[in-house]
Design a protein around this motif. Sequence first.
Motif, PDB file in Angstrom:
ATOM      1  N   CYS A  35       0.814  -1.216   0.000  1.00  0.00           N
ATOM      2  CA  CYS A  35       0.000   0.000   0.000  1.00  0.00           C
ATOM      3  C   CYS A  35       0.849   1.268   0.000  1.00  0.00           C
ATOM      4  O   CYS A  35       0.456   2.277  -0.593  1.00  0.00           O
ATOM      5  CB  CYS A  35      -0.983  -0.015   1.164  1.00  0.00           C
ATOM      6  SG  CYS A  35      -2.263  -1.288   0.973  1.00  0.00           S
ATOM      7  N   GLU A  38       1.677   1.518  -3.576  1.00  0.00           N
ATOM      8  CA  GLU A  38       0.478   1.943  -4.320  1.00  0.00           C
ATOM      9  C   GLU A  38       0.227   3.430  -4.118  1.00  0.00           C
ATOM     10  O   GLU A  38      -0.086   4.146  -5.068  1.00  0.00           O
ATOM     11  CB  GLU A  38      -0.753   1.147  -3.863  1.00  0.00           C
ATOM     12  CG  GLU A  38      -0.827  -0.257  -4.378  1.00  0.00           C
ATOM     13  CD  GLU A  38      -1.037  -0.343  -5.872  1.00  0.00           C
ATOM     14  OE1 GLU A  38      -1.702   0.536  -6.464  1.00  0.00           O
ATOM     15  OE2 GLU A  38      -0.508  -1.301  -6.461  1.00  0.00           O
ATOM     16  N   GLY A  39       0.346   3.875  -2.889  1.00  0.00           N
ATOM     17  CA  GLY A  39       0.124   5.289  -2.598  1.00  0.00           C
ATOM     18  C   GLY A  39       1.096   6.184  -3.341  1.00  0.00           C
ATOM     19  O   GLY A  39       0.717   7.215  -3.897  1.00  0.00           O
ATOM     20  N   THR A  41       3.058   5.699  -6.208  1.00  0.00           N
ATOM     21  CA  THR A  41       3.037   5.796  -7.686  1.00  0.00           C
ATOM     22  C   THR A  41       2.049   4.840  -8.333  1.00  0.00           C
ATOM     23  O   THR A  41       2.096   4.643  -9.548  1.00  0.00           O
ATOM     24  CB  THR A  41       4.423   5.458  -8.280  1.00  0.00           C
ATOM     25  OG1 THR A  41       4.728   4.088  -7.998  1.00  0.00           O
ATOM     26  CG2 THR A  41       5.498   6.385  -7.749  1.00  0.00           C
ATOM     27  N   GLY A  42       1.183   4.207  -7.541  1.00  0.00           N
ATOM     28  CA  GLY A  42       0.384   3.126  -8.084  1.00  0.00           C
ATOM     29  C   GLY A  42       1.262   1.895  -8.258  1.00  0.00           C
ATOM     30  O   GLY A  42       0.954   1.002  -9.023  1.00  0.00           O
ATOM     31  N   CYS A  43       2.386   1.890  -7.559  1.00  0.00           N
ATOM     32  CA  CYS A  43       3.413   0.838  -7.603  1.00  0.00           C
ATOM     33  C   CYS A  43       3.939   0.656  -9.025  1.00  0.00           C
ATOM     34  O   CYS A  43       4.142  -0.451  -9.507  1.00  0.00           O
ATOM     35  CB  CYS A  43       2.892  -0.474  -7.024  1.00  0.00           C
ATOM     36  SG  CYS A  43       4.165  -1.301  -6.061  1.00  0.00           S
ATOM     37  N   ASN A  44       4.188   1.775  -9.675  1.00  0.00           N
ATOM     38  CA  ASN A  44       4.693   1.788 -11.042  1.00  0.00           C
ATOM     39  C   ASN A  44       6.209   1.580 -11.021  1.00  0.00           C
ATOM     40  O   ASN A  44       6.962   2.472 -10.648  1.00  0.00           O
ATOM     41  CB  ASN A  44       4.340   3.127 -11.694  1.00  0.00           C
ATOM     42  CG  ASN A  44       4.831   3.238 -13.111  1.00  0.00           C
ATOM     43  OD1 ASN A  44       5.540   2.364 -13.617  1.00  0.00           O
ATOM     44  ND2 ASN A  44       4.465   4.326 -13.763  1.00  0.00           N
ATOM     45  N   LYS A 148      -3.282  12.339  -4.371  1.00  0.00           N
ATOM     46  CA  LYS A 148      -3.309  11.023  -5.009  1.00  0.00           C
ATOM     47  C   LYS A 148      -2.685   9.986  -4.081  1.00  0.00           C
ATOM     48  O   LYS A 148      -3.152   8.858  -3.997  1.00  0.00           O
ATOM     49  CB  LYS A 148      -2.554  11.056  -6.339  1.00  0.00           C
ATOM     50  CG  LYS A 148      -3.270  11.797  -7.433  1.00  0.00           C
ATOM     51  CD  LYS A 148      -2.448  11.746  -8.718  1.00  0.00           C
ATOM     52  CE  LYS A 148      -3.092  12.584  -9.790  1.00  0.00           C
ATOM     53  NZ  LYS A 148      -2.280  12.602 -11.014  1.00  0.00           N
ATOM     54  N   TYR A 149      -1.620  10.382  -3.391  1.00  0.00           N
ATOM     55  CA  TYR A 149      -0.941   9.446  -2.481  1.00  0.00           C
ATOM     56  C   TYR A 149      -1.916   8.884  -1.460  1.00  0.00           C
ATOM     57  O   TYR A 149      -2.045   7.665  -1.308  1.00  0.00           O
ATOM     58  CB  TYR A 149       0.226  10.146  -1.784  1.00  0.00           C
ATOM     59  CG  TYR A 149       0.860   9.304  -0.696  1.00  0.00           C
ATOM     60  CD1 TYR A 149       1.763   8.296  -1.017  1.00  0.00           C
ATOM     61  CD2 TYR A 149       0.537   9.502   0.637  1.00  0.00           C
ATOM     62  CE1 TYR A 149       2.337   7.510  -0.022  1.00  0.00           C
ATOM     63  CE2 TYR A 149       1.111   8.728   1.639  1.00  0.00           C
ATOM     64  CZ  TYR A 149       2.005   7.731   1.300  1.00  0.00           C
ATOM     65  OH  TYR A 149       2.561   6.956   2.283  1.00  0.00           O
ATOM     66  N   ARG A 152      -4.799   6.717  -3.039  1.00  0.00           N
ATOM     67  CA  ARG A 152      -4.357   5.375  -3.453  1.00  0.00           C
ATOM     68  C   ARG A 152      -3.981   4.525  -2.247  1.00  0.00           C
ATOM     69  O   ARG A 152      -4.295   3.338  -2.183  1.00  0.00           O
ATOM     70  CB  ARG A 152      -3.174   5.471  -4.418  1.00  0.00           C
ATOM     71  CG  ARG A 152      -3.557   6.005  -5.787  1.00  0.00           C
ATOM     72  CD  ARG A 152      -2.412   5.907  -6.782  1.00  0.00           C
ATOM     73  NE  ARG A 152      -1.258   6.703  -6.368  1.00  0.00           N
ATOM     74  CZ  ARG A 152      -0.726   7.684  -7.080  1.00  0.00           C
ATOM     75  NH1 ARG A 152      -1.214   7.994  -8.257  1.00  0.00           N
ATOM     76  NH2 ARG A 152       0.316   8.352  -6.625  1.00  0.00           N
ATOM     77  N   ALA A 155      -7.229   3.471  -0.339  1.00  0.00           N
ATOM     78  CA  ALA A 155      -7.988   2.507  -1.140  1.00  0.00           C
ATOM     79  C   ALA A 155      -7.345   1.123  -1.028  1.00  0.00           C
ATOM     80  O   ALA A 155      -8.031   0.114  -0.832  1.00  0.00           O
ATOM     81  CB  ALA A 155      -8.054   2.953  -2.592  1.00  0.00           C
ATOM     82  N   CYS A 156      -6.042   1.080  -1.132  1.00  0.00           N
ATOM     83  CA  CYS A 156      -5.310  -0.180  -0.998  1.00  0.00           C
ATOM     84  C   CYS A 156      -5.446  -0.732   0.414  1.00  0.00           C
ATOM     85  O   CYS A 156      -5.785  -1.907   0.610  1.00  0.00           O
ATOM     86  CB  CYS A 156      -3.837   0.044  -1.353  1.00  0.00           C
ATOM     87  SG  CYS A 156      -2.787  -1.409  -1.131  1.00  0.00           S
TER      88      CYS A 156
END
Length: 166
Positions: A35, A38-39, A41-44, A148-149, A152, A155-156
């Motif tokens: 998470c 995910e927070g 970068t969306g785990c990019n 966004k951080y 995301r 949500a995760c």
Amino acid sequence: MIGLKIIIFLCVVMAMTNSIIGQNSTFIDEDCFQCLCEGATGCNSTAGCQSTYHGAEFCGPFHISWQYWLDAGSPSILDVTKPTFEDFKDCANDFSCAATIVRNYLQKLIISKKVDCNGDGEINCIDFALTHKLGGYNCHQKDDRPTKYYGRFYACWNNTGSEDYS
């Protein structure tokens, strides 16, 4: 008889020690770790580096800054004696090395000092998320900005079955 008493005493001491260690040790479980990523970068894993805040570069799937890396002990992919900015970028952009940065940073600034960023009486993933976003020296600051951080991350986190903190 004395030998039996010593064995019983040692067993009690070991049980108490394990209980204390279990209560006082905090670790970052995989759900939390995922998470945080995910927070950020969306785990990019191909996020690369971006100059975002006052010219500072943030790199990799965890969106790590140069100072964060330094505070984490400057881990690197290669064994280097004098870490460089290139070592920072290489490590922050490599998922495994970046994970080491995050673990080191949180261990140094939150876990080892038992810092409860949000004042809820527990050191948990929410404290890690606040620290990751605000920094270990500023995690007590109230940060209600809808970013966004946080969107995301929460949500995760809420999807992990953990307590809903949003």
